[in-house]
Design an enzyme around this catalytic site. Structure first.
Site: not given
Ligand code: TPP
Length: 384
Positions: A277, A281, A290
């Site tokens: 990425r 985010h 971080y």
């Molecule tokens: C069930 C749930 N828990 C927590 C969140 C908060 N949240 C939003 S994005 C994220 C991280 C996701 O990371 P990843 O799966 O690696 O996808 P990326 O955003 O890096 O593409 C979190 C924890 C959420 N949206 N849904």
């Protein structure tokens, strides 16, 4: 021997973790499927042969450039206050365009919230994606028209929807397959693991496409897994493949193979697209708090667009006129996106009540009427 010295002896005797088992690492590992190196060289892989015409290569390049431009424009629009939020795909264009282009018309994609490149491949109008991030609609497209489901913000939930849909395909006896997108962070969710179980035992025609961009907001992949993510599949009884996620050709070839494998009745496949990425985010996040700048710098050298451009130039498959035309198209797209977002009409605030239930519902009608009365009170000056 004291307890302390036993512990020390044990520590010494612990075997070194082989490189192939390390969860992270920025270099190609033995298992990584690659067809186009960061230097723009074509390489062969015995299991995933890919023949491409110059026209196909040019068309993939065009997609990558336009998708990046759209994404950059959206980030800028958020910064100008035109969007509430934006989840950039910067650096993940090859994973999305490669896998998106591997789909057949009847295949169905279940995205998370960052799959703008896949949406592009499914011909979803980019302005529809932006409507949701501007808050003027609740999704903005008919999923069944494009076989591209609405964005899912609840991490990993769409893998269950995808698996259920895929099980339905089997019952219909259709010749289609499903692809579910999720991130490395989502791989820790119960939903994803439940989806793996159901897909495996029901032989569902679903490809799980994990974009391992190495960060789940501020959590690195090392906090999600001790082994490369694609190896999880074997514990559920289906194949897993790790592909260079910055290599559009490898992503295309591996996803095409996986979708065919799934549609032929062989059950699911997990693809781990090893990528990075490049941006934050979302626009609400600050990765400098971080993440080390050197890490991002190292990944810049693996840019998915640059390597395809190098191949096109080196092999004489595209001329200056072609690159200029893509740049001009990219400018036009940028303009269309900016103008389109700024001129989106505000929605009727009562729309929120329209799709709570598929049929009329007395309670919702009552709430709508209450809200209309409340909103009208502002105009009448009662709430000032
Ligand atoms: C069930 C749930 N828990 C927590 C969140 C908060 N949240 C939003 S994005 C994220 C991280 C996701 O990371 P990843 O799966 O690696 O996808 P990326 O955003 O890096 O593409 C979190 C924890 C959420 N949206 N849904």
């Amino acid at each position: 021997m004291t307890v302390k010295s036993t512990a020390r002896a044990r520590k010494k005797a612990a075997p070194a973790v082989p490189d192939t088992l390390r969860a992270t690492g920025t270099d190609a590992q033995p298992e990584l499927v690659q067809l186009l190196t960061p230097e723009g060289e074509r390489v062969e892989h015995p299991d995933y042969p890919l023949t491409t015409t110059p026209e196909e290569l040019r068309s993939l390049y065009r997609d990558l450039v336009l998708v990046r431009r759209f994404d950059g424009e959206a980030t800028a629009l958020q910064r100008q206050g035109e969007l509430g939020l934006w989840a950039s795909l910067l650096g993940q264009e090859a994973a999305q365009v490669g896998s998106g282009r591997a789909m057949r018309t009847g295949d169905y994609a279940f995205p998370t919230y960052r799959e703008h490149g896949v949406a592009w491949c499914r011909d979803v109008d980019p302005l529809n994606l932006l409507g949701m991030f501007r808050g003027v609609n609740h999704g903005g497209w008919d999923p069944n028209e494009k076989n591209f489901h609405l964005y899912t913000i609840v991490i990993g939930a769409q893998t269950l929807h995808a698996t259920g849909y895929a099980m339905g395909i089997t019952k219909d006896g259709a010749d289609d397959a499903v692809i579910a997108y999720f991130g490395d962070g989502a791989s820790s969710q119960g939903d994803v693991n439940e989806a793996f179980t159901f897909a495996s035992v029901y032989n569902a025609p679903v490809v799980f496409f994990c974009q391992n961009n190495q960060w789940a907001i501020s959590e690195p992949t090392t906090t999600q897994t001790k082994i490369p993510l694609y190896r999880r599949a074997s514990g559920f009884g289906f194949p897993g493949v790790r592909v260079d996620g910055n290599d559009v050709l490898a992503c295309l070839a591996v996803t095409r193979w996986a979708l065919d494998h799934a549609r032929s009745g062989n059950g699911p496949v997990l693809i781990e697209a090893f990528t990075y990425r490049m941006g934050a985010h979302t626009t609400s996040d600050d990765p400098t708090r971080y993440r080390l700048a050197e890490e991002t710098e190292a990944w810049k050298a693996k840019d998915p667009i640059l390597r395809l451009r190098t191949l096109l130039e080196k092999e004489g498959l595209a001329d200056e006129e072609f690159f200029a035309a893509v740049d001009a198209e990219s400018e036009q797209l940028g303009l269309r996106v900016r103008e389109g977002v700024r001129s989106m009409p505000d929605p009727d605030p009562t729309l929120i009540f329209d799709h709570v239930y598929s049929e009329p519902h007395a309670l919702v009608d009552e709430e709508r009427a209450e809200y209309v009365e409340y909103a009208a009170s502002f105009e009448a000056g009662e709430n000032h």
